[in-house]
Design a protein around this motif. Structure first.
Motif, PDB file in Angstrom:
ATOM      1  N   LEU A  42      81.739  -1.762  30.787  1.00 47.41           N
ATOM      2  CA  LEU A  42      82.126  -1.331  29.438  1.00 47.41           C
ATOM      3  C   LEU A  42      83.634  -1.115  29.309  1.00 47.41           C
ATOM      4  N   GLY A  43      84.335  -1.152  30.437  1.00 45.42           N
ATOM      5  CA  GLY A  43      85.773  -0.914  30.414  1.00 45.42           C
ATOM      6  C   GLY A  43      86.125   0.556  30.291  1.00 45.42           C
ATOM      7  N   LEU A  44      85.209   1.426  30.703  1.00 40.88           N
ATOM      8  CA  LEU A  44      85.424   2.866  30.550  1.00 40.88           C
ATOM      9  C   LEU A  44      85.618   3.594  31.879  1.00 40.88           C
ATOM     10  N   SER A  45      85.483   2.904  32.986  1.00 46.71           N
ATOM     11  CA  SER A  45      85.480   3.610  34.276  1.00 46.71           C
ATOM     12  C   SER A  45      86.801   4.316  34.558  1.00 46.71           C
ATOM     13  N   ARG A  46      87.927   3.732  34.158  1.00 45.87           N
ATOM     14  CA  ARG A  46      89.218   4.378  34.436  1.00 45.87           C
ATOM     15  C   ARG A  46      89.382   5.666  33.643  1.00 45.87           C
ATOM     16  N   GLN A  47      88.669   5.774  32.522  1.00 49.78           N
ATOM     17  CA  GLN A  47      88.799   6.952  31.687  1.00 49.78           C
ATOM     18  C   GLN A  47      87.829   8.068  32.079  1.00 49.78           C
ATOM     19  N   LEU A  48      86.978   7.811  33.055  1.00 50.30           N
ATOM     20  CA  LEU A  48      86.022   8.834  33.486  1.00 50.30           C
ATOM     21  C   LEU A  48      86.692   9.752  34.504  1.00 50.30           C
ATOM     22  N   SER A  49      86.939  10.978  34.111  1.00 50.39           N
ATOM     23  CA  SER A  49      87.481  11.952  35.056  1.00 50.39           C
ATOM     24  C   SER A  49      86.406  12.233  36.107  1.00 50.39           C
ATOM     25  N   PRO A  50      86.804  12.778  37.255  1.00 51.08           N
ATOM     26  CA  PRO A  50      85.795  13.102  38.264  1.00 51.08           C
ATOM     27  C   PRO A  50      84.708  14.031  37.726  1.00 51.08           C
ATOM     28  N   SER A  51      85.084  15.006  36.889  1.00 51.50           N
ATOM     29  CA  SER A  51      84.058  15.928  36.382  1.00 51.50           C
ATOM     30  C   SER A  51      83.106  15.216  35.424  1.00 51.50           C
ATOM     31  N   ARG A  52      83.627  14.312  34.584  1.00 52.95           N
ATOM     32  CA  ARG A  52      82.746  13.545  33.684  1.00 52.95           C
ATOM     33  C   ARG A  52      81.844  12.621  34.483  1.00 52.95           C
ATOM     34  N   SER A  53      82.419  11.990  35.483  1.00 57.80           N
ATOM     35  CA  SER A  53      81.643  11.090  36.329  1.00 57.80           C
ATOM     36  C   SER A  53      80.530  11.872  37.041  1.00 57.80           C
ATOM     37  N   ASN A  54      80.861  13.041  37.554  1.00 55.65           N
ATOM     38  CA  ASN A  54      79.854  13.880  38.209  1.00 55.65           C
ATOM     39  C   ASN A  54      78.778  14.296  37.221  1.00 55.65           C
ATOM     40  N   GLY A  55      79.183  14.627  35.997  1.00 52.17           N
ATOM     41  CA  GLY A  55      78.225  15.027  34.976  1.00 52.17           C
ATOM     42  C   GLY A  55      77.273  13.897  34.633  1.00 52.17           C
ATOM     43  N   LEU A  56      77.795  12.691  34.467  1.00 53.88           N
ATOM     44  CA  LEU A  56      76.938  11.535  34.155  1.00 53.88           C
ATOM     45  C   LEU A  56      76.004  11.224  35.320  1.00 53.88           C
ATOM     46  N   ASN A  57      76.519  11.373  36.534  1.00 56.01           N
ATOM     47  CA  ASN A  57      75.647  11.181  37.698  1.00 56.01           C
ATOM     48  C   ASN A  57      74.534  12.219  37.711  1.00 56.01           C
ATOM     49  N   ALA A  58      74.863  13.444  37.283  1.00 55.40           N
ATOM     50  CA  ALA A  58      73.843  14.495  37.209  1.00 55.40           C
ATOM     51  C   ALA A  58      72.774  14.138  36.173  1.00 55.40           C
ATOM     52  N   VAL A  59      73.200  13.548  35.039  1.00 52.10           N
ATOM     53  CA  VAL A  59      72.244  13.132  34.010  1.00 52.10           C
ATOM     54  C   VAL A  59      71.334  12.034  34.559  1.00 52.10           C
ATOM     55  N   LEU A  60      71.929  11.034  35.218  1.00 50.67           N
ATOM     56  CA  LEU A  60      71.134   9.943  35.792  1.00 50.67           C
ATOM     57  C   LEU A  60      70.179  10.490  36.866  1.00 50.67           C
ATOM     58  N   GLN A  61      70.668  11.415  37.687  1.00 53.96           N
ATOM     59  CA  GLN A  61      69.817  12.017  38.722  1.00 53.96           C
ATOM     60  C   GLN A  61      68.641  12.749  38.097  1.00 53.96           C
ATOM     61  N   ARG A  62      68.904  13.447  36.988  1.00 57.75           N
ATOM     62  CA  ARG A  62      67.831  14.165  36.285  1.00 57.75           C
ATOM     63  C   ARG A  62      66.785  13.167  35.764  1.00 57.75           C
ATOM     64  N   MET A  63      67.258  12.027  35.237  1.00 57.16           N
ATOM     65  CA  MET A  63      66.339  10.983  34.768  1.00 57.16           C
ATOM     66  C   MET A  63      65.477  10.486  35.925  1.00 57.16           C
ATOM     67  N   GLN A  64      66.115  10.230  37.047  1.00 58.77           N
ATOM     68  CA  GLN A  64      65.395   9.715  38.208  1.00 58.77           C
ATOM     69  C   GLN A  64      64.416  10.761  38.726  1.00 58.77           C
ATOM     70  N   ASP A  65      64.791  12.041  38.656  1.00 59.49           N
ATOM     71  CA  ASP A  65      63.876  13.115  39.061  1.00 59.49           C
ATOM     72  C   ASP A  65      62.654  13.150  38.144  1.00 59.49           C
ATOM     73  N   LEU A  66      62.886  13.003  36.844  1.00 53.73           N
ATOM     74  CA  LEU A  66      61.756  12.985  35.900  1.00 53.73           C
ATOM     75  C   LEU A  66      60.817  11.835  36.229  1.00 53.73           C
ATOM     76  N   CYS A  67      61.376  10.675  36.544  1.00 55.78           N
ATOM     77  CA  CYS A  67      60.563   9.514  36.900  1.00 55.78           C
ATOM     78  C   CYS A  67      59.737   9.787  38.147  1.00 55.78           C
ATOM     79  N   GLY A  68      60.352  10.455  39.096  1.00 56.57           N
ATOM     80  CA  GLY A  68      59.660  10.768  40.336  1.00 56.57           C
ATOM     81  C   GLY A  68      58.468  11.676  40.121  1.00 56.57           C
TER      82      GLY A  68
END
Length: 139
Positions: free
Chosen positions: A108-134
């Motif tokens: 999407l061309g957005l990776s450079r604009q993702l601060s570490p905290s935003r990146s960690n937050g999005l990873n937390a959202v994806l992890q939560r999704m994967q946990d729900l699936c589990g």
């Protein structure tokens, strides 16, 4: 793995704009278009842990495919979460486990604009999704 239709639309839209300012505006628009989460879903049990901003996430399994809904008070995060939902809604649990978040935001061309905290937050959202699936369904 082919992309869901919403993800293809996002990819085309973001690849069509050149500057960061245009991408930021588009990101806000994606966040504004995200359907509002009902008040009864904005409870502590649906809060994603590991996000600096408040993010609520709910997921439902329909015919073997996941549909997620989310909300955030932060405009930038809401846009990023909307793009994440575009990428994952309609996937099976196995497909969801294989989602490469950094690659998606890079496309999407957005990776450079993702601060570490935003990146960690999005990873937390994806992890939560994967946990729900589990767990195979709603919490």
């Amino acid at each position: 793995m082919s992309l869901p239709a919403d993800a293809m639309n996002a990819l085309e839209a973001f690849q069509a704009v050149g500057s960061w300012e245009q991408r930021a505006r588009l990101l806000m628009q994606w966040g504004e278009r995200m359907p509002a989460l009902p008040a009864e879903d904005k409870v502590d049990a649906n809060l994603v842990q590991g996000c600096e901003s408040l993010v609520w996430l709910v997921g439902r399994l329909q015919d073997g495919h996941w549909q997620f809904a989310a909300s955030s008070e932060a405009r930038m995060i809401r846009g990023l979460v909307a793009l994440l939902l575009a990428r994952v809604n309609g996937l099976t649990a196995a497909e969801l486990q294989a989602v490469d978040l950094p690659d998606w935001f890079n496309q999407l061309g957005l990776s450079r604009q993702l601060s570490p905290s935003r990146s960690n937050g999005l990873n937390a959202v994806l992890q939560r999704m994967q946990d729900l699936c589990g767990r195979g369904g709603e919490i």
